[in-house]
Design a protein around this motif. Structure first.
Motif, PDB file in Angstrom:
ATOM      1  N   LEU A 187       0.905  -1.278   0.006  1.00 15.73           N
ATOM      2  CA  LEU A 187      -0.169  -0.114  -0.164  1.00 15.73           C
ATOM      3  C   LEU A 187       0.751   1.281  -0.059  1.00 15.73           C
ATOM      4  N   ASP A 188       2.126   1.260   0.799  1.00 19.48           N
ATOM      5  CA  ASP A 188       2.946   2.288   0.733  1.00 19.48           C
ATOM      6  C   ASP A 188       3.576   2.726  -0.803  1.00 19.48           C
ATOM      7  N   LEU A 189       3.555   1.488  -1.610  1.00 15.50           N
ATOM      8  CA  LEU A 189       4.148   1.641  -2.756  1.00 15.50           C
ATOM      9  C   LEU A 189       3.260   2.536  -3.899  1.00 15.50           C
ATOM     10  N   ALA A 190       1.779   2.631  -3.550  1.00 19.65           N
ATOM     11  CA  ALA A 190       0.928   3.034  -4.418  1.00 19.65           C
ATOM     12  C   ALA A 190       1.303   4.659  -4.579  1.00 19.65           C
ATOM     13  N   VAL A 196       0.181   7.810   1.376  1.00 19.69           N
ATOM     14  CA  VAL A 196       1.116   8.769   2.519  1.00 19.69           C
ATOM     15  C   VAL A 196       2.134   7.364   3.031  1.00 19.69           C
ATOM     16  N   VAL A 197       3.358   7.524   2.742  1.00 17.38           N
ATOM     17  CA  VAL A 197       4.188   6.641   2.910  1.00 17.38           C
ATOM     18  C   VAL A 197       4.491   6.580   4.368  1.00 17.38           C
ATOM     19  N   GLY A 198       4.394   5.280   4.983  1.00 16.15           N
ATOM     20  CA  GLY A 198       4.433   4.942   6.318  1.00 16.15           C
ATOM     21  C   GLY A 198       3.057   4.664   7.019  1.00 16.15           C
ATOM     22  N   GLN A 199       2.165   4.755   6.342  1.00 18.04           N
ATOM     23  CA  GLN A 199       0.773   4.566   6.970  1.00 18.04           C
ATOM     24  C   GLN A 199       0.024   3.391   6.286  1.00 18.04           C
ATOM     25  N   ARG A 256      -3.254   1.159   7.685  1.00 17.54           N
ATOM     26  CA  ARG A 256      -4.163   0.729   6.715  1.00 17.54           C
ATOM     27  C   ARG A 256      -4.627  -0.518   6.470  1.00 17.54           C
ATOM     28  N   ALA A 257      -3.620  -1.469   6.374  1.00 18.74           N
ATOM     29  CA  ALA A 257      -3.733  -2.921   6.205  1.00 18.74           C
ATOM     30  C   ALA A 257      -4.335  -3.493   7.377  1.00 18.74           C
ATOM     31  N   GLN A 258      -4.108  -3.128   8.543  1.00 25.53           N
ATOM     32  CA  GLN A 258      -4.696  -3.648   9.754  1.00 25.53           C
ATOM     33  C   GLN A 258      -6.098  -3.349   9.819  1.00 25.53           C
ATOM     34  N   SER A 259      -6.319  -2.074   9.565  1.00 27.65           N
ATOM     35  CA  SER A 259      -7.909  -1.660   9.815  1.00 27.65           C
ATOM     36  C   SER A 259      -8.728  -2.375   8.698  1.00 27.65           C
ATOM     37  N   PHE A 260      -8.199  -2.688   7.494  1.00 27.75           N
ATOM     38  CA  PHE A 260      -9.076  -3.411   6.634  1.00 27.75           C
ATOM     39  C   PHE A 260      -9.219  -4.915   7.112  1.00 27.75           C
ATOM     40  N   LEU A 261      -8.005  -5.440   7.916  1.00 30.87           N
ATOM     41  CA  LEU A 261      -8.184  -6.722   8.398  1.00 30.87           C
ATOM     42  C   LEU A 261      -9.040  -6.854   9.458  1.00 30.87           C
ATOM     43  N   ASP A 262      -8.999  -5.904  10.439  1.00 29.29           N
ATOM     44  CA  ASP A 262      -9.494  -5.956  11.742  1.00 29.29           C
ATOM     45  C   ASP A 262     -11.141  -5.841  11.519  1.00 29.29           C
ATOM     46  N   SER A 263     -11.521  -4.931  10.785  1.00 34.16           N
ATOM     47  CA  SER A 263     -12.840  -4.468  10.522  1.00 34.16           C
ATOM     48  C   SER A 263     -13.475  -5.536   9.918  1.00 34.16           C
ATOM     49  N   GLY A 264     -13.095  -6.609   9.164  1.00 33.34           N
ATOM     50  CA  GLY A 264     -13.772  -7.580   8.356  1.00 33.34           C
ATOM     51  C   GLY A 264     -13.943  -7.318   6.766  1.00 33.34           C
ATOM     52  N   ALA A 265     -13.307  -6.123   6.459  1.00 34.33           N
ATOM     53  CA  ALA A 265     -13.611  -5.945   4.957  1.00 34.33           C
ATOM     54  C   ALA A 265     -12.520  -6.841   4.238  1.00 34.33           C
TER      55      ALA A 265
END
Length: 502
Positions: free
Chosen positions: A371-374, A378-381, A385-394
């Protein structure tokens, strides 16, 4: 008048190698001087192929006026019951001289590699020819210019996917680490974040499972290019077997020869990975390199050398590439084998309390890096972001949607035969040999038998009592279980326990 033989289907699966079977008393064999392993041109109507001859004994299952074709040869010719075909000596493949030159240390240009790739795809080269080519390219025998030329030749021999102006993310792990099945989780996270991730994967070459093997336990993976595009356009990502597509199609032929040789050439690995990434339309690629004494990449120096070659070839192809060096000291997760690894993947996506912590952490690291490569990141975030998509069930929801789009989700099955391997003495687990634990899983039937493999019950650092279960063997038949058990019991150091201090 051209002599012909009646075609019959042998029903014998020789994978991608066309084979023809003739009786030893066949008049064509005698008149043409055909013998076992002869390369033969077969003409049927407006089609022709080149096949390898296997000779059948007199009075066996094949009539003297018949020629039997392997499954792949029958399909390639488009043969039908009742067809007669003509048989002749083919012209020597032009690329044979290129392979010979490479074997003697000469440098090849892109035209030379293109000729080899073309003759490979048209079955003009035998498996012996291909084995000679693979061997001649192994052991750092390709320089940077040759690796770029081979990569381009492999890419240009097939179709390419065009995703317009979209950012297309992709990843690849160089392998050698059993159970390291992060890709399905990473694809689900990245697609949930709104990026395109058309993931194509190979089946296992020397490991107990590849991503395609594991994914196939849960959903169909043998999609064509049109179906792949429909899935990606609907869900943003896919997880499909690359062998069912015409993306760098020669690679599957090289892999077929590499598998029984049981080695990977570094430069052919680079050509294999990057030709497929470029053909799939990737714009940004992350390469995961686990490093450890029993991983595929065994040292920091080897990782650096491989990374330099990957980066230089990626730059020549116009790919934005990043490297991720990870710990390759021990297997990841608990499962080693398609179904067992699928169970670990689902446990992480479903946020199960007993989900493998190491598999979850690695998947988040890789998804965050990607995601940081895109370009808009915002490099370093990325990891947050990845954890939020995993933890939310998305991520779980996206994975299930991808499975549905590919043909439907199914739960992994379990093996009928299971047995525990126990600690021979008390002590602390200090090491796991990746190569030997993978071999045990393969002897149990993985990846061919989807539910076969090894399930680890302990991790490095755990304290063991004598007789405590270390791992389980899973097999689909008693014979395969016994075969794997005999090897496991004959080995010392698969799992290393320090001696307990009294």
């Amino acid at each position: 008048m051209t002599e012909t033989l009646a075609l019959v289907s042998s029903g014998i699966d020789t994978y991608r190698q066309p084979v023809v079977y003739m009786q030893e008393d066949c008049h064509i064999c005698r008149s043409e001087g055909f013998a076992a392993q002869t390369r033969i041109r077969i003409d049927l109507k407006d089609r022709w192929i080149i096949a390898t001859l296997n000779v059948v004994g007199r009075g066996a299952w094949l009539a003297v006026d018949q020629a039997a074709l392997s499954v792949s040869a029958w399909a390639a010719l488009g043969a039908e019951i009742g067809d007669d075909a003509a048989f002749s000596h083919p012209e020597p493949p032009a690329s044979a001289s290129m392979i010979r030159a490479k074997a003697y240390g000469e440098r090849l240009d892109q035209a030379g590699f293109a000729g080899i790739v073309s003759d490979t795809l048209n079955s003009r080269l035998s498996d012996l020819d291909l084995a000679a080519f693979v061997t001649a390219c192994a052991g750092d025998r390709l320089n940077e210019a040759e690796t770029v030329a081979l990569t381009r030749a492999m890419k240009e021999a097939g179709q390419t996917l065009d995703w317009g102006q979209h950012t297309v993310l992709d990843k690849h792990c160089v392998g050698g680490l059993p159970g390291n099945r992060t890709t399905p989780i990473v694809v689900a996270i990245v697609a949930a974040a709104g990026y395109l991730f058309p993931k194509t994967s190979s089946r296992a070459i020397t490991s107990p499972a590849g991503t395609a093997d594991t994914m196939e336990v849960m959903a169909p993976v043998a999609l064509d290019a049109a179906a792949l595009r429909r899935v990606v356009e609907a869900e943003g990502g896919c997880l499909v077997w690359g062998g069912g597509l015409a993306l760098s199609p020669a690679d599957d032929h090289f892999i077929r020869v590499e598998r029984p040789l049981d080695f990977d050439s570094t430069d052919q690995l680079v050509a294999s990975v990057l030709s497929k990434k470029a053909a799939a339309g990737a714009t940004h690629v992350l390469i995961d390199m686990p490093v450890g004494p029993t991983a595929k990449v065994r040292s920091a120096g080897a990782a650096e050398a491989l990374g330099i070659r990957l980066s230089s070839v990626a730059k020549a192809l116009g790919l934005n590439l990043a490297l991720h060096i990870s710990d390759g000291m021990a297997p990841v997760g608990r499962g080693i084998g398609p179904a067992l690894e699928a169970m670990d993947v689902l446990a992480v996506l479903r946020r199960a309390p007993d989900a493998p912590v190491d598999l979850r952490a690695r998947a988040l690291d890789l998804a965050g890096h990607l995601l940081d490569l895109a370009p808009d990141a915002v490099v370093g975030q990325g990891r947050v972001r990845a954890q939020s998509f995993l933890d939310s069930g998305a991520a779980e929801a996206k994975f299930m949607a991808i499975c549905a789009a590919q043909g439907g989700f199914r739960e992994p099955g379990t093996a009928a035969q299971q047995i525990e391997i126990r600690a021979p003495h008390a002590g602390q687990l200090t090491a796991i040999d990746n190569r030997r634990i993978a071999r045990i899983a393969k002897l149990a039937g993985a990846p061919r038998q989807k539910s076969a493999g090894v399930r680890l019950l302990v991790r490095i650092g755990d304290h063991m009592d004598k007789g405590q279960p270390l791992y389980e063997l899973h097999a689909e038949t008693p014979g395969e279980l016994a075969y794997a058990l005999a090897y496991a019991e004959s080995q010392t150091g698969v799992l290393t326990l320090s001696e307990a201090v009294s």
